[in-house]
Write a protein that holds these residues in place. Structure first.
Motif, PDB file in Angstrom:
ATOM      1  N   ASN A  11      -4.735  33.262 -38.835  1.00 66.34           N
ATOM      2  CA  ASN A  11      -4.028  33.523 -37.592  1.00 66.34           C
ATOM      3  C   ASN A  11      -2.770  34.340 -37.871  1.00 66.34           C
ATOM      4  OD1 ASN A  11      -1.827  32.731 -35.515  1.00 66.34           O
ATOM      5  ND2 ASN A  11      -3.750  32.160 -34.520  1.00 66.34           N
ATOM      6  N   GLU A  56      -7.584  25.501 -38.563  1.00 67.69           N
ATOM      7  CA  GLU A  56      -8.902  25.755 -37.975  1.00 67.69           C
ATOM      8  C   GLU A  56      -9.039  27.232 -37.609  1.00 67.69           C
ATOM      9  OE1 GLU A  56     -11.568  24.380 -34.175  1.00 67.69           O
ATOM     10  OE2 GLU A  56     -10.055  23.003 -34.942  1.00 67.69           O
ATOM     11  N   GLY A  57     -10.145  27.829 -37.986  1.00 72.15           N
ATOM     12  CA  GLY A  57     -10.413  29.227 -37.694  1.00 72.15           C
ATOM     13  C   GLY A  57      -9.980  30.185 -38.797  1.00 72.15           C
ATOM     14  N   ASP A  58      -9.192  29.712 -39.756  1.00 68.24           N
ATOM     15  CA  ASP A  58      -8.749  30.532 -40.880  1.00 68.24           C
ATOM     16  C   ASP A  58      -9.800  30.519 -41.982  1.00 68.24           C
ATOM     17  OD1 ASP A  58      -6.348  30.861 -39.545  1.00 68.24           O
ATOM     18  OD2 ASP A  58      -5.230  29.451 -40.807  1.00 68.24           O
TER      19      ASP A  58
END
Length: 87
Positions: A11, A56-58
């Motif tokens: 992010n 989360e999402g990295d």
């Protein structure tokens, strides 16, 4: 000593922290791409510190080679980084 190529996709809020962390251990090549030699201890420390930063999402990916002799580097366009590491 093993040679690593590391890339991350995190992010925007964490990009600066990841950049600072990875520059402690490896040579910056381009945006979120780094390469260089690491001892096993350095590799484990980098993985541990990066794991503490990701959310989360990295994602972080490490490519490990036996040593620098086992990779070839070809650049098209501007070479933003240098494979040489400065301390």
């Amino acid at each position: 000593m093993p040679y690593f190529i590391a890339v991350y996709d995190v992010n925007q809020n964490r990009v600066g922290k990841m950049l600072k962390l990875f520059r402690k251990y490896l040579t910056w090549i381009q945006n979120s791409v780094f390469e260089g030699e690491l001892t096993e201890v350095q590799y484990q420390r980098l993985r541990h510190e990066a794991n503490k930063l990701i959310e989360e999402g990295d994602g972080v990916v490490f490519y490990r080679m036996r040593d620098e002799r086992y990779h070839e580097r070809h650049v098209l366009g501007e070479d933003k980084g240098s494979p040489q590491r400065f301390l």
